[in-house]
Design a protein around this motif. Structure first.
Motif, PDB file in Angstrom:
ATOM      1  N   VAL A  82       0.867  -1.178   0.000  1.00  0.00           N
ATOM      2  CA  VAL A  82       0.000   0.000   0.000  1.00  0.00           C
ATOM      3  C   VAL A  82       0.903   1.227   0.000  1.00  0.00           C
ATOM      4  O   VAL A  82       1.822   1.319   0.809  1.00  0.00           O
ATOM      5  N   VAL A  83       0.689   2.133  -0.940  1.00  0.00           N
ATOM      6  CA  VAL A  83       1.557   3.307  -1.030  1.00  0.00           C
ATOM      7  C   VAL A  83       0.680   4.554  -1.130  1.00  0.00           C
ATOM      8  O   VAL A  83      -0.464   4.487  -1.561  1.00  0.00           O
ATOM      9  N   GLY A  84       1.252   5.670  -0.743  1.00  0.00           N
ATOM     10  CA  GLY A  84       0.493   6.910  -0.855  1.00  0.00           C
ATOM     11  C   GLY A  84       1.100   8.007  -0.018  1.00  0.00           C
ATOM     12  O   GLY A  84       1.980   7.763   0.815  1.00  0.00           O
ATOM     13  N   ARG A  85       0.613   9.209  -0.243  1.00  0.00           N
ATOM     14  CA  ARG A  85       1.123  10.372   0.494  1.00  0.00           C
ATOM     15  C   ARG A  85       0.819  10.270   1.976  1.00  0.00           C
ATOM     16  O   ARG A  85       1.564  10.798   2.806  1.00  0.00           O
ATOM     17  N   ASP A  86      -0.316   9.592   2.315  1.00  0.00           N
ATOM     18  CA  ASP A  86      -0.681   9.525   3.734  1.00  0.00           C
ATOM     19  C   ASP A  86       0.256   8.627   4.531  1.00  0.00           C
ATOM     20  O   ASP A  86       0.154   8.552   5.746  1.00  0.00           O
ATOM     21  N   GLY A 101       0.878   2.548  16.529  1.00  0.00           N
ATOM     22  CA  GLY A 101      -0.375   2.564  17.273  1.00  0.00           C
ATOM     23  C   GLY A 101      -1.520   3.229  16.517  1.00  0.00           C
ATOM     24  O   GLY A 101      -2.638   3.283  17.006  1.00  0.00           O
ATOM     25  N   LEU A 102      -1.267   3.754  15.334  1.00  0.00           N
ATOM     26  CA  LEU A 102      -2.319   4.402  14.553  1.00  0.00           C
ATOM     27  C   LEU A 102      -2.967   3.367  13.637  1.00  0.00           C
ATOM     28  O   LEU A 102      -2.436   2.280  13.443  1.00  0.00           O
ATOM     29  N   PRO A 103      -4.149   3.708  13.077  1.00  0.00           N
ATOM     30  CA  PRO A 103      -4.784   2.741  12.176  1.00  0.00           C
ATOM     31  C   PRO A 103      -3.951   2.485  10.917  1.00  0.00           C
ATOM     32  O   PRO A 103      -3.093   3.293  10.555  1.00  0.00           O
ATOM     33  N   ARG A 104      -4.265   1.390  10.269  1.00  0.00           N
ATOM     34  CA  ARG A 104      -3.575   0.992   9.045  1.00  0.00           C
ATOM     35  C   ARG A 104      -3.747   2.080   7.972  1.00  0.00           C
ATOM     36  O   ARG A 104      -4.866   2.567   7.779  1.00  0.00           O
ATOM     37  N   PRO A 105      -2.680   2.494   7.293  1.00  0.00           N
ATOM     38  CA  PRO A 105      -2.829   3.542   6.282  1.00  0.00           C
ATOM     39  C   PRO A 105      -3.659   3.053   5.101  1.00  0.00           C
ATOM     40  O   PRO A 105      -3.608   1.886   4.739  1.00  0.00           O
ATOM     41  N   VAL A 106      -4.424   3.969   4.518  1.00  0.00           N
ATOM     42  CA  VAL A 106      -5.294   3.605   3.398  1.00  0.00           C
ATOM     43  C   VAL A 106      -4.511   3.653   2.086  1.00  0.00           C
ATOM     44  O   VAL A 106      -4.635   2.795   1.237  1.00  0.00           O
ATOM     45  N   GLY A 107      -3.678   4.690   1.943  1.00  0.00           N
ATOM     46  CA  GLY A 107      -2.877   4.825   0.725  1.00  0.00           C
ATOM     47  C   GLY A 107      -3.706   5.316  -0.432  1.00  0.00           C
ATOM     48  O   GLY A 107      -4.930   5.452  -0.336  1.00  0.00           O
ATOM     49  N   ASP A 108      -3.054   5.634  -1.561  1.00  0.00           N
ATOM     50  CA  ASP A 108      -3.824   5.981  -2.738  1.00  0.00           C
ATOM     51  C   ASP A 108      -3.564   5.023  -3.888  1.00  0.00           C
ATOM     52  O   ASP A 108      -4.052   5.222  -4.991  1.00  0.00           O
ATOM     53  N   ALA A 109      -2.769   3.968  -3.645  1.00  0.00           N
ATOM     54  CA  ALA A 109      -2.557   2.964  -4.697  1.00  0.00           C
ATOM     55  C   ALA A 109      -1.904   1.741  -4.083  1.00  0.00           C
ATOM     56  O   ALA A 109      -1.477   1.767  -2.923  1.00  0.00           O
ATOM     57  N   GLN A 110      -1.841   0.670  -4.874  1.00  0.00           N
ATOM     58  CA  GLN A 110      -1.072  -0.515  -4.489  1.00  0.00           C
ATOM     59  C   GLN A 110      -0.017  -0.716  -5.557  1.00  0.00           C
ATOM     60  O   GLN A 110      -0.295  -0.569  -6.743  1.00  0.00           O
TER      61      GLN A 110
END
Lengths: 465, 543
Positions: A82-86, A101-110
């Motif tokens: 998962v990749v992305g600016r976030d 400890g933060l939630p799993r990043p969503v990303g803007d692409a795979q």
């Protein structure tokens, strides 16, 4: 891609390897999830797709896993990241799970973890620099965008410290958009903690993505951590147009993992037990540095490795040196003298340096200035050896001056401590060392450069020795 | 069970995928449009792949080596009713930059010409039709692992001029010769390969980037698109780049060397002088090893297949100066310069040794020299050339009859210098006799101004043989004059060593237009050295 298929029960398990019969249309490299009652999910990938038997290598602990009752899902996909600016500002494990400890990043692409080779015809020859904030690198072994410049360290030297310092200090010139991706491979829990704290405090975390593979994590995750980091870097560079510096430490742990996995697969070992394809494998990491046509961003790599027993001919530094574009060498002697960072500039070399310095990038006289510092320091180091035989009084005056220069050079220019030094300051510190020498010692500088500097210096109230 | 070697990444390949046999060994299409192109290790044009899949090469992409849509102007050289044999020149195609590509009758085919088509053609159009009805096009296919046939091998008598003083003077290579160039990392193999490609005297350059860096290929492509130092057109107009970088599939890395050599032979068959730069053969050998170990072959030394030496020999034998097949009678050559990357810089390893069994010259690159920034870092103590005598004869006749004598003197001075430096490191240079100190100073000047050469200085990157000789000859004459002065009683201080050094540096760095003045300056310095003895005599007479 084929859809996911789930099978119940592996035929056998052997360390991290699971053997499956009956699986249909299996792809090499296919991503696998293994579930079993009362156990956390285990991820893995297909490493051998035979007609009868499929071999899955688990990426996580398989101790206590009952092969006969496990539910094995072949996902139909290759390993993806998962990749992305976030992801900027996040600390993740080697396979991308949150470590902060933060939630799993969503990303803007795979992106596929293993990447694909850059078409050589689409590469742009690297031609600008990245400021690391370290004088010995910026001044004398300039890191150029799209370059891969490893740091060769020895056991007991502060290579990780240097890596962290660079993660904190590095930036692109002219305030161009910049990010750091840091892949820590096989580091201890103590180091992980120290890094996280340090980057949070210094604010470096905001523009960084950390992939932290700890020593206690499964071996094969070490092979994935740098690839996840590079997939993320490629995305930030080529999709978001950032200049990305990828710092990977320690490549030696990576190579050890590669050897371990190769042995588990019963492959024919090569030099010192490392697999014969280690060159190709390392190249598949290091060659992911580059600049491509029509993209504002770039991927630059600063891999850090420990030379076992300080031996530069060991396969790990040797193969690395054949792929990378130069090397920065750390010295035990400088470390003993209390110099940080202990960079020995004599065996260090940035092959692409000339492309990233000079009037268009740094300062016009950069090359000559660097050649002069190098030459005088080399002479001083030789004089230091000679002095051991003939004594300081037995040295010719030029050698005595070079000797004093070398001491001062190590103390002030190289030994800057952990503070950041801008490129302008680096150039100035170098000049101040040269200012003290008579012009007969400065043959690498041409007359105009020297005259200009002397004028500027006299205006500031300096006097020649 | 048949085992397949796949030329692309296999991740994602599924059990049960269909396999289609082509019925052909790995072949490559040879024809117009190759010059100036960049292809990978199996002959796919990288520009076309980039159009198809962007910045990254994705598995499963194919494209013909020569663009089927491209049109070429064919000028025939044969007429209806002619009998044509293998290798006969059927006509020509003008390539970019005025290069004349000869369209040859393919090996193994002959017949009577029934029809000839002139003008605009694509690769699929027949330019000649034989009585049998067989069409002949401007291209031909050839299996890359089989050497292309020739009429005869011809003795190598002419040098392949490299423009590098240390090579042309001390370790020359013949046109059609083979060279092994081993060196650890950082010894400047690639820079030297690029210099040789740029400045070496060849009609066509085939540059094989076999398992090396992507940025280097980008640099070669960029540099070679600039002006050719030997002509007004870009060097790329007479270059074919075979690029299979270290992160591209291993099997295609192994084949890239054969693809490059086949292309070289194709241009040789037209009667051209072709230079092949293979960077590096170690990566080729490693590819053999990788494939061998996956086949679970019994490994030989260091895991390389036991066939390494024989395969290396066969590969090197594809170089040579040849009389080509067919009419008109012509000779062509393939000169092969192979970089070798020995692990740890240790030349006793199998790939270096396998190359040395067959190569005609060894250019050993030395890390100690590179560390002292002495470039090209060719170690004059361990390098050799089996062509040296034959080439010295050539240079004696074509440059200066003193060439071989100067070469011998130079080697002798360097040898004595090595011995003296060992002594000097123990007793200090001050303790040596004056003539020995002069020898050390002369050898230092030889190393710096004759053997050392900057690949990045436009005036010195290529040194014509006349300049090479002038520099070496002047340094030695200055030395002789100095020795004579010392024998005449002159003190060491009076020998104008610095003058000579400055004059040598001037001549080395002078642009071609200014070289006459620089030569004059050098002659003056030698005269001053010679007159030191006379003035010493006068001083004695009039204290």
């Amino acid at each position: 891609m084929t859809v996911a298929r789930t099978y119940r029960g592996a035929r056998a398990a052997e360390g991290p390897l699971l053997y499956l019969s009956r699986a249909q249309r299996v792809a090499l490299g296919e991503w696998v999830i293994v579930q079993s009652p009362g156990q956390p999910d285990v991820r893995g990938q297909v490493i051998d797709a035979g007609e009868g038997v499929t071999v899955v290598q688990a990426l996580e602990e398989t101790l206590g896993l009952p092969p006969a009752s496990a539910r094995i899902t072949l996902t139909g996909n290759l390993a993806q990241a998962v990749v992305g600016r976030d992801l900027l500002g996040r600390a993740l494990s080697g396979v991308g799970d949150p470590k902060d400890g933060l939630p799993r990043p969503v990303g803007d692409a795979q992106r596929p973890l293993w990447g694909a080779p850059i078409n050589p015809i689409r590469r742009v020859p690297p031609d600008d620099f990245i400021e690391t904030g370290i004088s010995a690198i910026d001044g004398l072994n300039t890191l150029v965008r799209g370059q891969k410049l490893p740091v060769f360290s020895s056991p007991g030297l502060p290579a990780l410290d240097l890596a962290a310092t660079i993660v904190e200090h590095a930036r692109a010139p002219r305030d161009e958009p910049f990010a750091v991706v840091f892949a820590a491979i096989g580091i201890t829990a103590r180091e992980t903690h120290a890094f996280l704290q340090r980057f949070q405090q210094s604010g470096a975390l905001e523009r960084s993505v950390l992939y932290l593979n700890q020593a206690e994590d499964p071996t094969i995750e070490r092979l994935l951590a740098p690839r996840a980091a590079l997939a993320c870097a490629e995305h930030l560079a080529y999709v978001h147009g950032l200049h990305v510096l990828v710092v990977m430490a320690d490549i030696t742990h990576y190579c050890e993992a590669l050897r371990e996995v190769a042995a588990a697969r019963e492959e024919v070992p090569g030099r010192r037990g490392y697999p014969g394809y280690m060159y190709t494998d390392l190249a598949s990491l290091f060659e992911r540095a580059g600049v491509v046509h029509g993209s504002a961003g770039s991927v630059t790599q600063l891999p850090i490795l420990t030379m076992p027993d300080g031996d530069i001919t060991h396969p790990i530094p040797d193969l690395t040196g054949y792929i990378t574009e130069g090397q920065v060498v750390l010295s035990r002697e400088l470390q003993r003298r209390g110099v940080f960072p202990p960079v020995d500039v004599l065996p260090s070399l940035s092959r692409l340096m000339n492309a990233g310095i000079g009037p268009a990038h740094t300062v016009p006289e950069h090359r000559k200035w660097a050649d002069q510092l190098y030459a005088t320091y080399a002479r001083g180091r030789e004089a230091r050896l000679m002095m051991a035989i003939v004594g300081e009084a037995g040295l010719p005056p030029g050698d005595r001056r070079a000797l004093a220069f070398a001491e001062e050079f190590e103390r002030t220019f190289v030994g800057q401590g952990s503070a950041r030094r801008s490129l302008a300051d680096t150039i100035e510190v170098g000049w101040r060392l040269l200012d003290r020498l008579p012009s007969e010692d400065l043959l690498k500088l041409n007359a105009e450069v020297l005259a200009a500097r002397r004028k500027q210096w006299r205006a500031a109230g300096g006097t020649a020795s | 069970v048949a085992t397949l070697q796949v030329f692309e990444e296999t991740a994602g390949v599924r059990v049960g995928e269909p396999v289609v046999p082509e019925g052909l060994a790995l072949t490559i299409e040879l024809g117009p449009g190759l010059l100036g192109s960049v292809i990978d290790g199996i002959g796919r044009p990288l520009a076309r792949l980039a159009d198809l899949t962007g910045h990254f090469i994705q598995p499963g992409t194919t494209a013909p080596t020569i663009d089927p849509a491209r049109r070429f102007q064919f000028t025939p050289n044969c007429a209806t009713g002619d009998r044509v044999e293998p290798g006969d020149v059927l006509g020509t195609v003008a390539e970019r930059g005025g290069f004349v590509l000869k369209v040859l009758m393919p090996p193994g085919r002959s017949g009577l010409v029934r029809a000839v088509h002139q003008g605009d053609v694509t690769v699929s159009d027949a330019v000649v039709v034989l009585e049998s009805g067989d069409p002949v096009t401007v291209t031909q296919k050839w299996p890359v692992r089989r050497p292309r046939p020739v009429a005869a091998r011809v003795e190598a008598t002419r040098p392949f001029l490299t423009g590098q003083r240390v090579l042309d003077l001390l370790f020359p290579v013949a046109e059609g010769g083979t060279v092994a160039m081993p060196g650890g990392f950082g010894t400047g193999k690639t820079v030297l390969e690029q210099s040789l490609a740029k400045y070496g005297e060849a009609d066509v350059v085939v540059y094989i980037g076999c398992g090396e860096r992507g940025n280097e290929m980008a640099e070669v492509l960029h540099d070679f698109s600039l002006t050719d130092p030997h002509g007004g057109r870009p060097l790329m107009d007479r270059t074919v780049l075979v690029a299979n970088t270290s992160n591209m599939p291993v099997a295609a890395r192994e084949s890239s060397v054969y693809v490059g050599l086949t292309i070289a032979e194709y241009f040789r068959d037209m009667g051209y002088r072709v230079a092949v730069m293979a960077d590096s053969l170690s990566r080729w050998a490693e590819a053999l090893r990788e494939v061998g170990s996956r086949l679970q072959e019994m490994p030989g030394e260091e895991g390389y297949p036991t066939s390494l030496a024989s395969r290396t020999a066969k590969l090197n034998e594809r170089a040579g100066r040849m009389r080509c097949l067919g009419r008109p009678e012509r000779e062509g050559s393939v000169t092969l310069i192979s970089a070798v990357s020995p692990p740890g810089g240790d030349f006793s390893e199998p790939v270096t040794q396998a190359c040395l069994y067959v190569a005609g010259a060894l250019w050993a690159l030395d890390p100690a020299l590179a560390h002292q920034r002495q470039f090209p870092a060719v170690d004059w103590e361990s390098s050799y050339s089996l062509y040296a005598d034959a080439m010295a004869c050539h240079f004696d006749a074509s440059v200066d009859h003193g060439w071989s004598a100067t070469r011998a003197r130079l080697l002798d001075l360097l040898q004595r210098d090595a011995e003296l430096r060992e002594v000097a490191s123990i007793v200090g240079p001050e303790a040596l006799e004056d003539r020995d100190r002069l020898l050390l100073a002369t050898a230092a000047a030889l190393r710096e101004f004759v053997l050392g050469q900057s690949a990045f200085d436009p005036n010195d990157a290529f040194s014509p043989p006349s300049k090479t000789f002038a520099l070496a000859d002047a340094a030695i004459r200055a030395f002789d004059a100095g020795i004579e002065a010392l024998s005449g009683g002159a003190p060491f201080m009076d020998i104008p060593i610095d003058d000579v050094r400055r004059a040598l540096a001037n001549l080395r760095d002078a642009p071609p237009a200014g070289s006459e003045a620089a030569r004059q300056h050098l002659e003056d310095a030698i005269r001053t050295a010679a007159s030191a003895s006379a003035s010493a005599g006068e001083k004695k007479a009039h204290p």
